[in-house]
Design a protein around this motif. Structure first.
Motif, PDB file in Angstrom:
ATOM      1  N   ILE A 349       0.985  -1.297  -0.065  1.00  0.00           N
ATOM      2  CA  ILE A 349       0.057   0.159  -0.023  1.00  0.00           C
ATOM      3  C   ILE A 349       0.783   1.356   0.018  1.00  0.00           C
ATOM      4  O   ILE A 349       2.243   1.109   0.327  1.00  0.00           O
ATOM      5  CB  ILE A 349      -0.980   0.040   1.266  1.00  0.00           C
ATOM      6  CG1 ILE A 349      -0.126   0.040   2.345  1.00  0.00           C
ATOM      7  CG2 ILE A 349      -1.872  -1.279   1.121  1.00  0.00           C
ATOM      8  CD1 ILE A 349      -0.951   0.237   3.637  1.00  0.00           C
ATOM      9  N   CYS A 350       0.310   2.463  -0.374  1.00  0.00           N
ATOM     10  CA  CYS A 350       1.113   3.587  -0.660  1.00  0.00           C
ATOM     11  C   CYS A 350       1.151   4.236   0.938  1.00  0.00           C
ATOM     12  O   CYS A 350       0.572   4.051   1.726  1.00  0.00           O
ATOM     13  CB  CYS A 350       0.343   4.631  -1.148  1.00  0.00           C
ATOM     14  SG  CYS A 350       1.058   6.302  -1.216  1.00  0.00           S
ATOM     15  N   ALA A 351       2.679   4.467   1.183  1.00  0.00           N
ATOM     16  CA  ALA A 351       3.158   4.890   2.488  1.00  0.00           C
ATOM     17  C   ALA A 351       2.283   6.122   2.946  1.00  0.00           C
ATOM     18  O   ALA A 351       2.346   6.565   4.098  1.00  0.00           O
ATOM     19  CB  ALA A 351       4.678   4.911   2.631  1.00  0.00           C
ATOM     20  N   LYS A 352       1.997   7.074   1.789  1.00  0.00           N
ATOM     21  CA  LYS A 352       1.404   8.307   2.105  1.00  0.00           C
ATOM     22  C   LYS A 352      -0.069   8.408   2.247  1.00  0.00           C
ATOM     23  O   LYS A 352      -0.673   9.065   3.232  1.00  0.00           O
ATOM     24  CB  LYS A 352       1.741   9.432   0.825  1.00  0.00           C
ATOM     25  CG  LYS A 352       1.492  10.781   1.302  1.00  0.00           C
ATOM     26  CD  LYS A 352       2.005  11.499   0.015  1.00  0.00           C
ATOM     27  CE  LYS A 352       1.926  13.217   0.363  1.00  0.00           C
ATOM     28  NZ  LYS A 352       2.259  13.848  -0.593  1.00  0.00           N
ATOM     29  N   CYS A 353      -0.782   7.446   1.570  1.00  0.00           N
ATOM     30  CA  CYS A 353      -2.195   7.532   1.515  1.00  0.00           C
ATOM     31  C   CYS A 353      -2.940   6.214   1.781  1.00  0.00           C
ATOM     32  O   CYS A 353      -4.215   6.110   1.807  1.00  0.00           O
ATOM     33  CB  CYS A 353      -2.852   8.202   0.449  1.00  0.00           C
ATOM     34  SG  CYS A 353      -2.754   7.207  -1.158  1.00  0.00           S
ATOM     35  N   ASP A 354      -2.275   5.045   1.939  1.00  0.00           N
ATOM     36  CA  ASP A 354      -2.851   3.771   2.177  1.00  0.00           C
ATOM     37  C   ASP A 354      -3.566   3.249   0.925  1.00  0.00           C
ATOM     38  O   ASP A 354      -4.343   2.293   1.011  1.00  0.00           O
ATOM     39  CB  ASP A 354      -3.732   3.663   3.534  1.00  0.00           C
ATOM     40  CG  ASP A 354      -3.073   3.780   4.747  1.00  0.00           C
ATOM     41  OD1 ASP A 354      -2.028   3.679   4.740  1.00  0.00           O
ATOM     42  OD2 ASP A 354      -3.610   3.838   5.645  1.00  0.00           O
ATOM     43  N   ASP A 397      10.411  -1.901 -10.967  1.00  0.00           N
ATOM     44  CA  ASP A 397       9.327  -1.137 -11.710  1.00  0.00           C
ATOM     45  C   ASP A 397       8.747   0.071 -10.881  1.00  0.00           C
ATOM     46  O   ASP A 397       7.873  -0.078 -10.163  1.00  0.00           O
ATOM     47  CB  ASP A 397       8.229  -2.092 -12.403  1.00  0.00           C
ATOM     48  CG  ASP A 397       7.183  -1.275 -13.127  1.00  0.00           C
ATOM     49  OD1 ASP A 397       7.701   0.034 -13.294  1.00  0.00           O
ATOM     50  OD2 ASP A 397       6.384  -1.771 -13.830  1.00  0.00           O
ATOM     51  N   PRO A 398       9.227   1.229 -10.987  1.00  0.00           N
ATOM     52  CA  PRO A 398       8.895   2.218 -10.312  1.00  0.00           C
ATOM     53  C   PRO A 398       7.421   2.754 -10.656  1.00  0.00           C
ATOM     54  O   PRO A 398       6.510   3.194  -9.645  1.00  0.00           O
ATOM     55  CB  PRO A 398       9.669   3.548 -10.895  1.00  0.00           C
ATOM     56  CG  PRO A 398      10.722   2.838 -11.118  1.00  0.00           C
ATOM     57  CD  PRO A 398      10.575   1.440 -12.003  1.00  0.00           C
ATOM     58  N   ALA A 399       6.895   2.234 -11.778  1.00  0.00           N
ATOM     59  CA  ALA A 399       5.426   2.254 -11.979  1.00  0.00           C
ATOM     60  C   ALA A 399       4.580   1.788 -11.110  1.00  0.00           C
ATOM     61  O   ALA A 399       3.305   2.091 -10.521  1.00  0.00           O
ATOM     62  CB  ALA A 399       4.849   1.965 -13.688  1.00  0.00           C
ATOM     63  N   MET A 400       4.804   0.439 -10.495  1.00  0.00           N
ATOM     64  CA  MET A 400       4.198  -0.537  -9.442  1.00  0.00           C
ATOM     65  C   MET A 400       4.372   0.039  -8.217  1.00  0.00           C
ATOM     66  O   MET A 400       3.457  -0.156  -7.295  1.00  0.00           O
ATOM     67  CB  MET A 400       4.755  -1.895  -9.843  1.00  0.00           C
ATOM     68  CG  MET A 400       4.636  -2.720 -10.988  1.00  0.00           C
ATOM     69  SD  MET A 400       5.124  -4.000 -10.999  1.00  0.00           S
ATOM     70  CE  MET A 400       4.277  -5.127 -10.007  1.00  0.00           C
ATOM     71  N   GLY A 407      -0.186  10.103  -6.366  1.00  0.00           N
ATOM     72  CA  GLY A 407       1.085  10.340  -6.902  1.00  0.00           C
ATOM     73  C   GLY A 407       2.433  10.215  -6.320  1.00  0.00           C
ATOM     74  O   GLY A 407       3.402  10.218  -7.119  1.00  0.00           O
ATOM     75  N   HIS A 408       2.543   9.645  -5.023  1.00  0.00           N
ATOM     76  CA  HIS A 408       3.576   9.431  -4.289  1.00  0.00           C
ATOM     77  C   HIS A 408       4.416   8.216  -4.707  1.00  0.00           C
ATOM     78  O   HIS A 408       3.691   7.180  -5.200  1.00  0.00           O
ATOM     79  CB  HIS A 408       3.374   9.008  -2.892  1.00  0.00           C
ATOM     80  CG  HIS A 408       4.420   8.800  -1.976  1.00  0.00           C
ATOM     81  ND1 HIS A 408       5.361   9.615  -1.727  1.00  0.00           N
ATOM     82  CD2 HIS A 408       4.832   7.882  -1.203  1.00  0.00           C
ATOM     83  CE1 HIS A 408       6.252   9.134  -1.076  1.00  0.00           C
ATOM     84  NE2 HIS A 408       5.873   8.013  -0.745  1.00  0.00           N
ATOM     85  N   LEU A 409       5.558   8.284  -5.118  1.00  0.00           N
ATOM     86  CA  LEU A 409       6.389   7.108  -5.415  1.00  0.00           C
ATOM     87  C   LEU A 409       7.241   6.826  -4.212  1.00  0.00           C
ATOM     88  O   LEU A 409       8.077   7.096  -3.453  1.00  0.00           O
ATOM     89  CB  LEU A 409       7.794   7.738  -6.299  1.00  0.00           C
ATOM     90  CG  LEU A 409       8.842   6.763  -6.918  1.00  0.00           C
ATOM     91  CD1 LEU A 409       8.068   5.458  -7.506  1.00  0.00           C
ATOM     92  CD2 LEU A 409       9.708   7.347  -7.525  1.00  0.00           C
ATOM     93  N   ASN A 410       6.660   5.420  -3.921  1.00  0.00           N
ATOM     94  CA  ASN A 410       6.746   4.446  -2.908  1.00  0.00           C
ATOM     95  C   ASN A 410       8.694   4.034  -2.976  1.00  0.00           C
ATOM     96  O   ASN A 410       8.891   3.633  -4.064  1.00  0.00           O
ATOM     97  CB  ASN A 410       6.112   3.540  -2.364  1.00  0.00           C
ATOM     98  CG  ASN A 410       4.801   4.083  -1.925  1.00  0.00           C
ATOM     99  OD1 ASN A 410       4.426   4.380  -0.804  1.00  0.00           O
ATOM    100  ND2 ASN A 410       4.075   4.496  -2.891  1.00  0.00           N
ATOM    101  N   ALA A 411       9.135   4.006  -1.736  1.00  0.00           N
ATOM    102  CA  ALA A 411      10.401   3.311  -1.679  1.00  0.00           C
ATOM    103  C   ALA A 411      10.472   1.876  -2.084  1.00  0.00           C
ATOM    104  O   ALA A 411       9.349   1.350  -1.787  1.00  0.00           O
ATOM    105  CB  ALA A 411      11.123   3.816  -0.342  1.00  0.00           C
ATOM    106  N   PRO A 412      11.606   1.165  -2.714  1.00  0.00           N
ATOM    107  CA  PRO A 412      11.262  -0.191  -2.776  1.00  0.00           C
ATOM    108  C   PRO A 412      11.228  -0.970  -1.614  1.00  0.00           C
ATOM    109  O   PRO A 412      11.544  -0.309  -0.416  1.00  0.00           O
ATOM    110  CB  PRO A 412      13.042  -0.365  -3.199  1.00  0.00           C
ATOM    111  CG  PRO A 412      13.325   0.929  -4.139  1.00  0.00           C
ATOM    112  CD  PRO A 412      12.627   2.004  -3.247  1.00  0.00           C
TER     113      PRO A 412
END
Length: 451
Positions: A349-354, A397-400, A407-412
């Protein structure tokens, strides 16, 4: 005693006695946990139709077997013993010992038996159906019948008569009443919420059915296993077939291993988590709990996340994984499905918005890569390799890892903490190395050339 899915086993053990086999977890949890505090020799050999696992939680003891490939194991703290279905076994405590038994929620048939010390042959047994008679009721009935029937105590080969059993150290009658009252109350509470538990179907026969997977008695110490393990969720035993009980280890040491990360896990099988030691953690030694089938795993930074209540203890509470002095060892156990699909899923899940970034469902028996074997012992636990497979793709894959909501790019994902990739790679190496060994050995079978 009210059964519950979160308990302190050592606190519960203070009110337990010899071979109580008290069920701890709520109805419907499979595998179920049974707790005893034993000080005297078990007065019979117990025979369970399904596989079970015994754990030495404190003290020391010996477990003896009959009609098995092993005669006995000496047990110390942290020893797990796999007992195949149909195997007679009994405990001989050397000191006061807390024992934990993992057993099928629907145990089927059980029996108690007595053997000649001189010949090793069975003298008598009493079989009962756990669908209609609690194990504690079966123990008491069998022992009273044994005491009242001289022929049950007489070895036909030697004529030696076994002494009657002193029943004063056992409290099976009162325990059975307590268990039945507790189960009745639990069913009534469930009915008020519109829930129900399927009742076990009584058996017309008293013939033990062979377990669906072949196993042999094995002993593994959890602390020895964790020291040499390269991955989280490493199975203690090589038994992963239908009906097998699968205890897997996890060790947490963020000071050395770094960030845990966080993911969601789904499983059609229930997971029973027991802590085997912890410091500066929300866990406590001897604590057991069972989480929901869909649960969060790891360390989620935000304390107000929606999944905080879903933690089943594989990871840590929000923020606790950052504590430098935190350590913990846990054993997460499931019982493999029999004749039904077994599915799992890994999600991040997104670390910023879940928002869910990616969900990867898979069959719990399938290895994710092409591999030159179908041997389940060599393949190991596919859960580990499946998670390694999808995390590798997500990290590449950064898109995943980019949230479509914010729009947050989550860390690996920190896969190195969990060790899954190492387990996956080692599986391939083992299969390939074994193949070369078979090929080399085959050359010795060819006839030598004639000079």
């Amino acid at each position: 005693m009210r059964r519950k899915n979160r308990a302190d086993l050592f606190a519960e053990a203070t009110s337990r006695g010899n071979y109580d086999e008290m069920p701890i977890l709520e109805l419907g949890i499979d595998p179920q946990l049974h707790l005893s505090r034993n000080e005297v020799v078990q007065p019979f050999f117990l025979i369970c139709e399904h596989d079970c696992v015994l754990v030495q939680m404190s003290g020391s003891a010996r477990i003896e077997f009959r009609d098995a490939s092993v005669n006995y194991f000496d047990l110390a703290l942290g020893d797990f013993v796999y007992v195949p279905g149909g195997t007679p076994h009994r405990l001989l405590p050397r000191e006061a010992s807390v024992h934990l038994r993992y057993k099928a929620d629907d145990p089927g048939l059980e029996a108690v038996a007595w053997f000649s010390e001189e010949t090793g042959r069975e003298i008598s047994r009493v079989t009962f159906d756990c669908a209609t008679e609690l194990p504690q009721e079966g123990y008491l009935r069998a022992c009273e019948l044994f005491n009242a029937t001289p022929s049950m105590r007489t070895c036909p080969a030697t004529g030696k008569v076994l002494p009657p059993i002193d029943l004063t150290p056992f409290n099976w009658q009162d325990l059975a009443q307590d268990i039945r009252a507790s189960e009745k109350s639990e069913r009534e509470r469930a009915a008020k919420r519109g829930l129900s538990f399927a009742a076990s179907k009584p058996r017309a026969d008293r013939i033990f059915r062979a377990p669906p997977s072949h196993t042999e008695p094995l002993r593994v110490n959890v602390y020895d296993a964790v020291r040499s393990s390269t991955t989280q969720l490493n199975p203690l035993f090589p038994y992963l077939g239908a009906g097998c009980i699968v205890p897997c280890t996890a060790m947490h040491d963020p000071e050395f291993k770094g960030t845990m990360g966080y993911f969601l896990h789904e499983n059609t099988q229930q997971e029973v988590n027991v802590c085997f030691g912890a410091r500066s953690s929300f866990r406590a030694p001897g604590q057991v709990f069972v989480g929901p089938l869909h649960h969060g795993v790891g360390d989620k930074p935000s304390p107000d996340d929606d999944h905080a209540g879903d933690k089943h203890g594989v990871g840590e509470r929000p923020g606790n994984g950052d504590r430098a002095d935190m350590i913990a060892i846990a054993v997460i156990t499931q019982r493999q499905a029999i004749d039904t699909p077994q599915r799992e899923a890994f999600s991040i899940i997104c670390a910023k918005c879940d928002t869910e970034l990616h969900r990867y469902p898979y069959d719990a028996h399938d290895f994710p890569d092409a591999i030159e074997t179908n041997d389940p012992v060599l393949i190991g636990l596919p859960t580990i390799t499946q998670d390694a497979f999808i995390v590798e793709q997500i990290n590449r894959d950064p898109a995943m890892r980019t949230c479509k909501s914010c729009g947050h790019l989550n860390a690996p994902f920190p896969t190195q903490y969990w060790g899954w990739a190492d387990y996956r790679r080692r599986t391939h190496v083992v299969v390939q190395a074994r193949k070369t060994m078979i090929e080399a050995a085959a050359k010795t079978a060819a006839p030598a050339p004639v000079a």
